[in-house]
Write a protein that holds these residues in place. Sequence first.
Motif, PDB file in Angstrom:
ATOM      1  N   THR A   1       0.854  -1.193   0.000  1.00 12.25           N
ATOM      2  CA  THR A   1       0.000   0.000   0.000  1.00 12.25           C
ATOM      3  C   THR A   1       0.885   1.235   0.000  1.00 12.25           C
ATOM      4  O   THR A   1       1.812   1.321   0.815  1.00 12.25           O
ATOM      5  CB  THR A   1      -0.868   0.020   1.290  1.00 12.25           C
ATOM      6  OG1 THR A   1      -1.473  -1.246   1.427  1.00 12.25           O
ATOM      7  CG2 THR A   1      -1.924   1.106   1.224  1.00 12.25           C
TER       8      THR A   1
ATOM      9  N   SER B   1     -10.095  -3.804  10.296  1.00 14.09           N
ATOM     10  CA  SER B   1      -9.481  -5.143  10.349  1.00 14.09           C
ATOM     11  C   SER B   1      -7.974  -5.033  10.272  1.00 14.09           C
ATOM     12  O   SER B   1      -7.241  -5.718  10.998  1.00 14.09           O
ATOM     13  CB  SER B   1      -9.946  -5.994   9.180  1.00 14.09           C
ATOM     14  OG  SER B   1     -11.332  -5.967   9.111  1.00 14.09           O
ATOM     15  N   THR B   2      -7.518  -4.159   9.384  1.00 16.03           N
ATOM     16  CA  THR B   2      -6.067  -3.995   9.233  1.00 16.03           C
ATOM     17  C   THR B   2      -5.468  -3.576  10.564  1.00 16.03           C
ATOM     18  O   THR B   2      -4.430  -4.095  10.991  1.00 16.03           O
ATOM     19  CB  THR B   2      -5.773  -2.916   8.163  1.00 16.03           C
ATOM     20  OG1 THR B   2      -6.461  -3.282   6.979  1.00 16.03           O
ATOM     21  CG2 THR B   2      -4.296  -2.778   7.884  1.00 16.03           C
TER      22      THR B   2
ATOM     23  N   ASN C   1       1.594   5.038   0.880  1.00 19.17           N
ATOM     24  CA  ASN C   1       1.181   5.945   1.953  1.00 19.17           C
ATOM     25  C   ASN C   1       0.395   5.238   3.046  1.00 19.17           C
ATOM     26  O   ASN C   1      -0.732   5.599   3.350  1.00 19.17           O
ATOM     27  CB  ASN C   1       0.333   7.095   1.395  1.00 19.17           C
ATOM     28  CG  ASN C   1       1.054   7.792   0.263  1.00 19.17           C
ATOM     29  OD1 ASN C   1       2.278   7.953   0.310  1.00 19.17           O
ATOM     30  ND2 ASN C   1       0.305   8.177  -0.753  1.00 19.17           N
TER      31      ASN C   1
ATOM     32  N   PRO D   1     -16.488   2.995   9.350  1.00 19.34           N
ATOM     33  CA  PRO D   1     -17.097   2.610   8.086  1.00 19.34           C
ATOM     34  C   PRO D   1     -16.457   1.360   7.502  1.00 19.34           C
ATOM     35  O   PRO D   1     -15.335   1.003   7.874  1.00 19.34           O
ATOM     36  CB  PRO D   1     -16.812   3.799   7.178  1.00 19.34           C
ATOM     37  CG  PRO D   1     -16.335   4.882   8.048  1.00 19.34           C
ATOM     38  CD  PRO D   1     -15.842   4.293   9.304  1.00 19.34           C
ATOM     39  N   ASN D   2     -17.152   0.769   6.565  1.00 17.44           N
ATOM     40  CA  ASN D   2     -16.539  -0.314   5.797  1.00 17.44           C
ATOM     41  C   ASN D   2     -15.313   0.240   5.097  1.00 17.44           C
ATOM     42  O   ASN D   2     -15.285   1.407   4.720  1.00 17.44           O
ATOM     43  CB  ASN D   2     -17.511  -0.802   4.713  1.00 17.44           C
ATOM     44  CG  ASN D   2     -18.674  -1.554   5.315  1.00 17.44           C
ATOM     45  OD1 ASN D   2     -19.777  -1.038   5.416  1.00 17.44           O
ATOM     46  ND2 ASN D   2     -18.410  -2.771   5.739  1.00 17.44           N
ATOM     47  N   MET D   3     -14.330  -0.606   4.945  1.00 16.35           N
ATOM     48  CA  MET D   3     -13.122  -0.258   4.181  1.00 16.35           C
ATOM     49  C   MET D   3     -12.258   0.821   4.819  1.00 16.35           C
ATOM     50  O   MET D   3     -11.343   1.336   4.196  1.00 16.35           O
ATOM     51  CB  MET D   3     -13.483   0.230   2.757  1.00 16.35           C
ATOM     52  CG  MET D   3     -13.897  -0.850   1.800  1.00 16.35           C
ATOM     53  SD  MET D   3     -12.513  -1.916   1.434  1.00 16.35           S
ATOM     54  CE  MET D   3     -11.547  -0.855   0.394  1.00 16.35           C
ATOM     55  N   SER D   4     -12.544   1.152   6.073  1.00 17.42           N
ATOM     56  CA  SER D   4     -11.770   2.254   6.641  1.00 17.42           C
ATOM     57  C   SER D   4     -10.447   1.770   7.229  1.00 17.42           C
ATOM     58  O   SER D   4      -9.532   2.548   7.440  1.00 17.42           O
ATOM     59  CB  SER D   4     -12.594   2.958   7.710  1.00 17.42           C
ATOM     60  OG  SER D   4     -12.956   2.018   8.704  1.00 17.42           O
TER      61      SER D   4
END
Length: 793
Positions: A568, A596-597, A570, A590-593
Motif C-alpha cells: 500500500t 481489520s487492518t 502511503n 465505516p466499511n473499508m476504513s
Amino acid sequence: MKVTPLMEQYLRIKEQYKDSILLFRLGDFYEAFFEDAKIVSKVLNIVLTRRQDAPMAGIPYHALNTYLKKLVEAGYKVAICDQMEEPSKSKKLIRREVTRVVTPGSIVEDEFLSETNNYMAVVSEEKGRYCTVFCDVSTGEVLVHESSDEQETLDLLKNYSISQIVCSEHLKSSLRERFPGVYTESISEWYFSDLEEVEKAYNLKDIHHFELSPLALKTLAALIKYVKYTMITEDLNLKPPLLISQRDYMILDSATVENLSLIPGDRGKNLFDVLNNTETPMGARLLKKWILHPLVDRKQIEERLEAVERLVNDRVSLEEMRNFLSNVRDVERIVSRVEYNRSVPRDLVALRETLEIIPKLNEILSNFGVFNKLAFPEELVDLLRRAIEDDPLGSPGEGKVIKRGFSPELDEYRDLLEHAEERLKEFEEKERERTGIQKLRVGYNQVFGYYIEVTKANLDKIPDDYERKQTLVNSERFITPELKEFETKIMAAKERIEEMEKELFKSVCEEVKKHKEVLLKLSEDLAKMDVLSTLAYDAILYNYTKPVFSEDRLEIKGGRHPVVERFTQNFVENDIYMDNEKRFVVITGPNMSGKSTFIRQVGLISLMAQIGSFVPAQKAILPVFDRIFTRMGARDDLAGGRSTFLVEMNEMALILLKSTEKSLVLLDEVGRGTSTQDGVSIAWAISEELIKRGCKVLFATHFTELTELEKHFPQVQNKTILVKEEGKNVIFTHKVVDGVADRSYGIEVAKIAGIPDRVINRAYEILERNFKNHTKKNGKSNRFSQQIPLFPV
Ligand SMILES: Nc1ncnc2c1ncn2[C@@H]1O[C@H](COP(=O)(O)OP(=O)(O)OP(=O)(O)O)[C@@H](O)[C@H]1O
C-alpha cells in the motif's frame, strides 16, 4: 498358467508389499504387473502391455523419479524393487529386493522436495490424550506434541501442512475426513509396542532421557519403525525429539494462522513471505517455525532481540555475514541423504563448499559476540577436497566423480583407458607394417568389441593368426590373440573403474556419516544465524523498531501492518494504548476504513516481537502474551456440516474456553452471521465475559451498540476511524481516533464496488425513509439503544 521363476520371484515380493504399487526392475525398466500395471498405466498415461498373460506397464529406469513423483502425488505408496546383482555376472535368476518404499512423507530426494519442510505425522490416542510426532525425514527433524485437547492436535496438523498421516486404526476415518487431501495410512498396534526402537535409534542408555510420557514414547517408537520400513534401513537420521508445549511456545490455532496470514496459504500475501529474506533453505524452514511458535518466555525473547540488535548495529559485518551465508547449502538435507545412501556426488561438493566457508564466518562472528564459534570437521573438508571432483559428472561408476590423485589404483586403470587410444594407434601401425595392408583399420563397437578391419581386396594378405569375427559387404573384421588380450584388459579396467569409483564414493559417504552429529549441530547453528541475521536485515530494510516488554502495558506508537504496508502506498501509521485498566477496545468505523487492518496489525506486532523480531512501529511497549486468539472473517465448513455462523460460534467458544488474563484476543465482527438482535446480544455477552477475564481485546464491529459498553465498564475504550466528507466524496483517512462511528458508509463502498447506480439510489431512498429518525442523534447511532432499552450488565 505355468509360473516362470521370474514371476515367482515377483509374486513372492509383491505378497510382502500388498498395499503398495510394486515397481520391479527388469533390465532397463521398472515394470508393474496385474492391478498395479493398470493403475500405473492410467496414472502415468503409459501403454498397458502383457507379459505371459499378465498385464504389464513399464517405465525406463533412468526416468524413475519423474514417474514416481506423479504416482506419489496421486496418493499411491510405491515399493521399488531393485536388482541386487550385476545381470552380466549372474547366469541364474538375479537377486531382487525392495530397496525403498516411497510415500509422500518419506521423501529425501531433492528433486521431489521444495525448500519447505515435508512433514509426516504419526498420531495416536489413549484415554482421551492425543500424541503427535511430526517428522521431516529429509531433515531428520522430530517434534512431539501431546495434549488432551483434540482441537489443538488438529490445529497443529493443519499449521504444519503435513503431507502424510500415519495413525492407529481407530483414528483413521476421522483424520481422513478432516484432512481429505492428505495421504493417511493406519498401522497396527505392533508399531507402537517396542520402546527399544527409541533406545536403539538414539543410542540411549535410559529411555527416560528424553522426558517423554509413555504415550509419546510409544508414538515415537511407531514413527521410528515406520521410517525404517519405508527407508529399508536400520540406520536412521533422526534428531532428538523437540517437545512442543504451551509452556515454552505459543501454539496458534489454525484459524489465527489463517486470519493473520502468517504463512503462505490461500490468502496470498503473508508475514512469512515479507520476512523471509533468509539466505539458506535451513533458515527459511526455521523462520517459518519461529512464526508458527512465538516464544512465551520473556528472557528467551529478549535474548533473540538482543542478538538481532547487535547485528543491526554492525551493518558492515551483517552484510558480510549474509554474503557468506548465501553460499551455504542445505547441509541438513545433505546429511540426511548421505545417511539414507541417497546422496549424489554434487551433495558432497555442496557440503565441502559450505564447510570451506565456516572459518570465514567464524571470523565475522567474533565481531558480534552473539554466536558461539561454529564447530566443523576440518579433516572432512580435506577428504572431500581430495576425493570428489569439483564438478562431478554423472553418478559414481561413470568414472568422473573421484578426483585424480585420490586413489593410485584407480588412476592406473584410468591411465590404461586413456592410453588405450594411443596403444591402438601403435598396434594399427604395427599391423599395417606386418601385413603390408595400408588400409587396415583397428576399431571398436559395442556388440563385437575390438576388431581389425580389412577390405575384401586385401584379404589374401592376412596372416594366419587373424581370426574372423564379422563379415561386412566390402570388408571382413578380425581379431588376433594380442588384440584379444588388450580387449580383456580394457574391459576389466572399465569394470574395475566402475566398481572402484562406487566403492570410493561410498567410503567417502561413510566418512561423512561419522561426522553426522557435528554436521547436524552446524546446520542448526547456521539456520539460527540465518534467521537472526534476516530479522536484522528486515529491521533495517523495513525500518522496524526494537520492542520492549512490560508487565501489562501495550503501547504502540506509529504502528503499521507489516504485510499491508508492503503493498500500500502511503500507509497510515496508528497508535494504541492499553493496560490493565483500559484493556478492551471497541473499534467502530465505516466499511473499508481499516478496522481489520488495525486490529490485525496489533496482533502481528505482538507476534513478531515474541519471535524475536523488531516490529513495524516507531515505538512498541508490549506485554508477553501467552496466546493470541482471533475470530475473524466468514468461513464455513460445509464438508464438516457447519454453517458460517456455527463455525464463528465454535471458534468463539474455544476462545472463551482457553483465553487467560495474559492473552490477546482480536475479534472482527463477531455476531454478524445471525439476526442483528441476536448478534448484538451475543457480542455484548461475550464482551462482558472477556472484560471480566482480564485479557486484552480489540473488537472491530459495525454494531455501534457495543460502544455503549464504555458506559458500563471502565476498562472499555471506544475507537473509530476518521472519515472526511468532501462534497459528495468520502475519504477514508485510515486514522484511528477516540470515539464512535456515526455511519457505516456501506452504500458508498457498494458504489465503489460497482453496484449499479439505480440500486445505489434505491438504497439511499430506503435508508432515508426507514432509518432517518434513528441514524444521527447527537452524532451517534442509537437505533438499537432505543429498541433494546438496556443491555444486561
Ligand atoms: N492504515 C492504513 N493505511 C493505508 N491503507 C490502509 C490502512 N488500513 C487499511 N488500509 C486499506 O484499506 C483497505 C480496507 O481495510 P480493512 O479491510 O482493514 O477495512 P475494514 O474497516 O475492516 O473494512 P470492512 O468493515 O469492510 O471489513 C485495506 O485493504 C488497505 O488497502
